[in-house]
Design a protein around this motif. Structure first.
Motif, short mmCIF file in Angstrom:
data_model
loop_
_atom_site.label_atom_id
_atom_site.label_comp_id
_atom_site.label_asym_id
_atom_site.label_seq_id
_atom_site.Cartn_x
_atom_site.Cartn_y
_atom_site.Cartn_z
N ARG A 184 -9.64 2.68 -8.32
CA ARG A 184 -10.03 1.75 -7.26
C ARG A 184 -10.10 0.33 -7.82
O ARG A 184 -9.59 -0.62 -7.23
CB ARG A 184 -11.37 2.15 -6.66
CG ARG A 184 -11.85 1.22 -5.54
CD ARG A 184 -13.32 1.42 -5.20
NE ARG A 184 -14.12 1.05 -6.36
CZ ARG A 184 -15.12 1.79 -6.84
NH1 ARG A 184 -15.45 2.93 -6.28
NH2 ARG A 184 -15.81 1.38 -7.89
N ASP A 185 -10.72 0.19 -8.99
CA ASP A 185 -10.83 -1.13 -9.62
C ASP A 185 -9.47 -1.68 -10.02
O ASP A 185 -9.22 -2.88 -9.90
CB ASP A 185 -11.77 -1.08 -10.82
CG ASP A 185 -13.22 -0.88 -10.43
OD1 ASP A 185 -13.55 -0.99 -9.22
OD2 ASP A 185 -14.04 -0.60 -11.32
N LEU A 186 -8.58 -0.81 -10.50
CA LEU A 186 -7.22 -1.25 -10.82
C LEU A 186 -6.52 -1.78 -9.57
O LEU A 186 -5.85 -2.81 -9.62
CB LEU A 186 -6.40 -0.11 -11.42
CG LEU A 186 -6.70 0.31 -12.85
CD1 LEU A 186 -5.86 1.53 -13.21
CD2 LEU A 186 -6.45 -0.83 -13.82
N ASN A 187 -6.67 -1.05 -8.47
CA ASN A 187 -6.04 -1.48 -7.22
C ASN A 187 -6.61 -2.80 -6.73
O ASN A 187 -5.86 -3.67 -6.26
CB ASN A 187 -6.19 -0.41 -6.15
CG ASN A 187 -5.35 0.82 -6.43
OD1 ASN A 187 -4.32 0.73 -7.10
ND2 ASN A 187 -5.78 1.96 -5.96
N ARG A 188 -7.91 -2.97 -6.86
CA ARG A 188 -8.52 -4.23 -6.45
C ARG A 188 -8.02 -5.39 -7.31
O ARG A 188 -7.73 -6.46 -6.79
CB ARG A 188 -10.04 -4.13 -6.54
CG ARG A 188 -10.65 -3.31 -5.45
CD ARG A 188 -12.15 -3.25 -5.58
NE ARG A 188 -12.73 -2.48 -4.51
CZ ARG A 188 -13.97 -2.08 -4.49
NH1 ARG A 188 -14.79 -2.38 -5.49
NH2 ARG A 188 -14.44 -1.37 -3.48
N ALA A 189 -7.94 -5.16 -8.60
CA ALA A 189 -7.45 -6.21 -9.50
C ALA A 189 -6.00 -6.57 -9.17
O ALA A 189 -5.62 -7.74 -9.20
CB ALA A 189 -7.57 -5.77 -10.96
N ALA A 190 -5.20 -5.58 -8.84
CA ALA A 190 -3.80 -5.83 -8.47
C ALA A 190 -3.73 -6.64 -7.18
O ALA A 190 -2.88 -7.53 -7.05
CB ALA A 190 -3.05 -4.51 -8.31
N GLN A 191 -4.61 -6.35 -6.24
CA GLN A 191 -4.63 -7.11 -4.99
C GLN A 191 -4.99 -8.56 -5.24
O GLN A 191 -4.39 -9.47 -4.67
CB GLN A 191 -5.62 -6.49 -4.00
CG GLN A 191 -5.16 -5.20 -3.40
CD GLN A 191 -6.21 -4.59 -2.49
OE1 GLN A 191 -7.37 -4.96 -2.52
NE2 GLN A 191 -5.79 -3.65 -1.67
N VAL A 192 -5.97 -8.79 -6.10
CA VAL A 192 -6.39 -10.15 -6.42
C VAL A 192 -5.25 -10.90 -7.10
O VAL A 192 -4.95 -12.05 -6.77
CB VAL A 192 -7.67 -10.16 -7.28
CG1 VAL A 192 -7.96 -11.54 -7.83
CG2 VAL A 192 -8.85 -9.64 -6.48
N ARG A 193 -4.58 -10.23 -8.06
CA ARG A 193 -3.46 -10.88 -8.76
C ARG A 193 -2.32 -11.21 -7.82
O ARG A 193 -1.63 -12.21 -8.00
CB ARG A 193 -2.95 -9.98 -9.90
CG ARG A 193 -3.81 -10.00 -11.13
CD ARG A 193 -3.11 -9.34 -12.31
NE ARG A 193 -2.65 -7.99 -12.03
CZ ARG A 193 -3.37 -6.89 -12.17
NH1 ARG A 193 -4.61 -6.97 -12.57
NH2 ARG A 193 -2.86 -5.71 -11.90
N SER A 194 -2.11 -10.40 -6.81
CA SER A 194 -1.01 -10.63 -5.89
C SER A 194 -1.41 -11.57 -4.74
O SER A 194 -0.59 -11.85 -3.88
CB SER A 194 -0.50 -9.31 -5.32
OG SER A 194 -1.45 -8.75 -4.44
N GLY A 195 -2.65 -12.00 -4.74
CA GLY A 195 -3.10 -12.93 -3.72
C GLY A 195 -3.62 -12.27 -2.46
O GLY A 195 -4.00 -12.93 -1.52
N ARG A 196 -3.65 -10.94 -2.46
CA ARG A 196 -4.19 -10.21 -1.30
C ARG A 196 -5.58 -9.73 -1.65
O ARG A 196 -5.77 -8.94 -2.55
CB ARG A 196 -3.32 -9.00 -0.96
CG ARG A 196 -1.97 -9.38 -0.44
CD ARG A 196 -1.14 -8.16 -0.24
NE ARG A 196 -0.86 -7.60 -1.57
CZ ARG A 196 -0.58 -6.34 -1.82
NH1 ARG A 196 -0.55 -5.47 -0.87
NH2 ARG A 196 -0.32 -5.95 -3.05
N ARG A 197 -6.53 -10.21 -0.94
CA ARG A 197 -7.90 -9.76 -1.21
C ARG A 197 -8.22 -8.61 -0.29
O ARG A 197 -8.12 -8.72 0.92
CB ARG A 197 -8.88 -10.90 -0.97
CG ARG A 197 -8.70 -11.97 -2.00
CD ARG A 197 -9.94 -12.77 -2.12
NE ARG A 197 -9.78 -13.61 -3.30
CZ ARG A 197 -10.68 -13.73 -4.23
NH1 ARG A 197 -11.81 -13.09 -4.13
NH2 ARG A 197 -10.47 -14.50 -5.25
N GLY A 198 -8.62 -7.52 -0.90
CA GLY A 198 -9.02 -6.36 -0.13
C GLY A 198 -10.51 -6.39 0.16
O GLY A 198 -11.21 -7.31 -0.22
#
Length: 68
Positions: free
Chosen positions: A51-65
């Motif tokens: 879950r944390d990996l997915n959240r970090a990926a979203q932040v890096r891609s500019g999509r905030r979950g």
């Protein structure tokens, strides 16, 4: 055996993938040994980690979950 598992899990220099592989292996081994509560705890840790990996990926891609 521990170092062999570590070598195989991290052979591609991809820490997240190696960590997930080791946790999945631990879950399977614990379940096979009848250690269902420890397996559930490791499973919970795996879910939190991914879950944390997915959240970090979203932040890096500019999509905030949703961070609930």
């Amino acid at each position: 055996m521990k170092s062999a598992l570590k070598t195989v899990a991290f052979a591609q220099n991809d820490s997240p993938t190696g960590i997930v592989a080791l946790l999945e292996t631990a879950i399977e081994a614990l379940d096979a040994a009848g250690q269902h509560i420890p397996a559930a705890l490791v499973s919970s840790g795996l879910h939190a980690y991914t879950r944390d990996l997915n959240r970090a990926a979203q932040v890096r891609s500019g999509r905030r979950g949703s961070f609930h």
